[in-house]
Design a protein around this motif. Structure first.
Motif, short mmCIF file in Angstrom:
data_model
loop_
_atom_site.label_atom_id
_atom_site.label_comp_id
_atom_site.label_asym_id
_atom_site.label_seq_id
_atom_site.Cartn_x
_atom_site.Cartn_y
_atom_site.Cartn_z
N SER A 1 0.20 -3.86 -4.99
CA SER A 1 0.09 -3.02 -4.09
C SER A 1 -1.10 -2.93 -3.24
N HIS A 2 -2.21 -3.85 -4.13
CA HIS A 2 -3.78 -4.57 -3.23
C HIS A 2 -4.17 -5.17 -4.16
N GLN B 1 1.71 -1.39 10.01
CA GLN B 1 1.03 -0.49 8.96
C GLN B 1 -0.54 -1.10 8.78
N LEU C 1 -4.16 -0.83 5.82
CA LEU C 1 -4.18 -0.32 4.75
C LEU C 1 -6.01 0.09 5.42
N ARG D 1 3.27 4.18 7.81
CA ARG D 1 3.12 4.46 6.35
C ARG D 1 1.55 3.89 5.60
N VAL E 1 -1.64 3.41 4.08
CA VAL E 1 -2.20 3.19 2.62
C VAL E 1 -3.83 4.04 2.84
N ILE F 1 0.16 6.89 1.82
CA ILE F 1 0.33 6.82 1.21
C ILE F 1 -1.50 6.37 0.69
N SER G 1 -3.24 4.58 -2.41
CA SER G 1 -2.68 3.72 -3.88
C SER G 1 -4.24 3.43 -4.50
N TYR H 1 2.87 7.26 -5.14
CA TYR H 1 1.67 6.67 -4.54
C TYR H 1 1.83 5.91 -5.61
N GLN I 1 5.68 1.39 -0.52
CA GLN I 1 4.64 0.93 0.19
C GLN I 1 4.58 0.08 0.91
#
Length: 530
Positions: free
Chosen positions: A66-67, A331, A333, A363, A365, A386, A388, A426, A479
């Motif tokens: 996820s990252h 989205q 981040l 969503r 992050v 979310i 992360s 999460y 996510q």
């Protein structure tokens, strides 16, 4: 004749659906065709279906990153590894060995990656003098393990044109002492100048990308992230698309500060896959690293009542970027380690939503969310943000956080259980190349919360093995807006699977990190086998 159908049976098959286990799984072409009893699945399978006896092993949905920074992880294969260096002498020796082993000619840049001043005997960042001694004839950058700071040697400073007159960029520091540039760069200054260092040859870099892909697959991962797509990567990623070299899914997030130019280059894969590459949205940074003492906090670092770390952008700038993400339906981040950075994100996202009137959920992050605090979680929930969490911080830097923030504040890093109790979705990540993309170590960290020195850090923030497993599979798919095709073993989803030698839900929690990935399957095809 090779069958396009495979029937998995005789093991623990964890679906992560409401019915947690199933007896067998039938894969047809690239998807999960049926889930259920082996006898029933054999009736609807073709005559030459390939029978795969798990022999008591465990089949799970493959892990989803996820990252991380796929290209940065790839680059690390051409850099000096100084992650285990315990002193300035170790750094110097590692660079010298690298030069000798690789016959590095004078004038070629050397990048040394992964030092942590917290574990050095000297308890300080290496000096340019140390790097000069290692090689006065090569420009050198030594990068901090966090990826947020580093040090140049004298030739490196000269090559990049940094002088006493060079101003600090907003949200960054070029250190100057006693009338000279020291070589130490922090945050936006570090990011700016590292991007100006020449890359290795295209041939070497492409080879490194393949090595990185294989390494992720060896950890059971079939979806990875490029956490900050800059212009330099655009042509390389286009080559990845056209050459069809990718066998795992790669999701990139564009530097929102350069979004127009980048979106043009990636028009063919905006929010959709083209030969396994997709642009998922935008990325920006609001602060630095807690172990590097640049995370932006609402309360000061414990040893200095006047130092809070610092942010990297003004409120108006952040709000405009969030407005853009909402209007573009992309989205976003946002890197936030400290609670002040998270608060800035929360506040400006609220304002952006009010100004635009856009109710569509993108969503958003919160990347890392190390010090996301209890009083901020209601807003996070209301905004469907979310977090992360880089939960590996508990083990890798928990002892440093205790030193910087005290045991009470350090115990609340990666507050996954508090988020879960609020009903917040999460995810967990490793931020490779900061640490290896080892999902089982991450699950172990989240479940046990033990530091390197053996301190139990935040017993009330532990999560169960099942919830930790969901964070790196089911929740990670959510996510990415991919919950309909990934993250669980369910009819119609992609056959993205991993086989483990033991069941993480059944072993002693302290043994989870020792579980081995035996096989990784992407869309029905094995892409790694131990």
């Amino acid at each position: 004749m090779t069958s396009n159908e495979k029937l998995y049976f005789n093991g623990d098959i964890i679906t992560l659906e409401d019915e947690l286990y199933t007896e067998a799984v039938l894969v047809k072409d690239n998807k999960i065709y049926k889930v259920g009893k082996k006898e029933d699945l054999q009736k609807c399978a073709c005559e030459n279906v390939e029978l795969i006896d798990l022999q008591g092993k465990t089949l799970i949905p493959s892990f989803i990153d996820s990252h991380s920074h796929f290209s940065g992880y790839a680059s690390s294969f051409s850099q000096v590894d100084i992650t285990e260096a315990a002193s300035f002498a170790d750094v110097s020796d590692a660079i010298k060995r690298f030069i000798e082993k690789n016959n590095v000619p004078p004038g070629k840049w050397i990048q040394a990656n992964g030092y942590d001043q917290n574990i050095f005997e000297e308890k300080a960042h290496p000096s340019k003098a140390i790097l000069d001694e290692a090689s006065p004839n090569n420009p050198i950058v030594a990068k901090h393990k966090s990826g947020h700071m580093g040090v140049l040697n004298s030739l490196g400073i000269k090559e990049l044109g940094i002088t006493m007159d060079t101003p600090n960029p907003e949200g960054g520091v070029i250190e100057k002492k006693d009338g000279e540039v020291t070589g130490y760069l922090e945050e936006n200054a570090f990011v700016k100048y590292v991007q100006e260092i020449p890359m290795v040859s295209n041939e070497e870099f492409m080879g490194n990308l393949i090595k990185a892909q294989n390494a992720y697959a060896s950890y059971g991962i079939t979806t990875v992230q490029e956490g900050f797509v800059v212009d330099l990567l655009a042509d390389i990623f286009q080559y990845l698309i056209h050459s069809k070299l990718l066998k795992i899914d790669l999701i990139g997030f564009l530097d929102i500060g350069n979004a127009d130019k980048l979106k043009e280059k990636f028009a063919n894969c905006l929010q959709k896959y083209d030969n396994h590459l997709k642009i998922g949205g935008y990325k920006t940074f609001l602060d630095g690293s807690p172990q590097g003492r640049t995370a932006w906090m609402r309360t000061p670092y414990i040893d200095d009542p006047n130092y809070f770390g610092y942010g990297t952008q003004k409120d108006e700038e952040v709000e405009q970027k969030l407005e853009r993400a909402l209007k573009d339906k992309m989205q976003i981040l946002v890197h936030c380690n400290g609670d002040a950075a998270s608060q800035q994100y929360i506040n400006q996202y609220k304002i952006a939503k009010e100004k635009t009137g856009i109710t569509e959920d993108i969503r958003p992050v919160i990347v890392h969310a190390q010090f996301l605090a209890e009083d901020q979680l209601d807003d996070v929930k209301a905004l469907n943000m979310i977090p992360s969490f880089f939960v590996g911080h508990v083990y890798h830097w928990g002892d440093i956080h205790i030193k910087n923030f005290g045991i009470e504040r350090a115990s609340k890093i990666s507050s996954a259980k508090s988020a879960q109790d609020k009903g917040i979705v999460y995810t967990f990540h490793q931020d490779a190349p900061v640490i290896e993309p080892d999902m089982l170590e991450t699950i172990w960290c989240a479940v046990n919360r033990i530091t390197k020195k053996g301190v139990l850090l935040g017993d009330d923030e532990k999560v169960t093995p099942l919830d930790a497993l969901k964070a790196v599979t089911k929740n990670a798919a959510y996510q990415y807006f991919e919950e309909d095709i990934k993250g669980t073993i369910k009819e119609g989803k992609l056959a993205d699977l991993a086989i483990l030698d033991k069941n993480p839900l059944k072993v002693d929690p302290m043994d989870i990190k020792d579980i081995k990935v035996l096989e990784t399957i992407k869309e029905g095809e094995t892409i790694y086998k131990k």
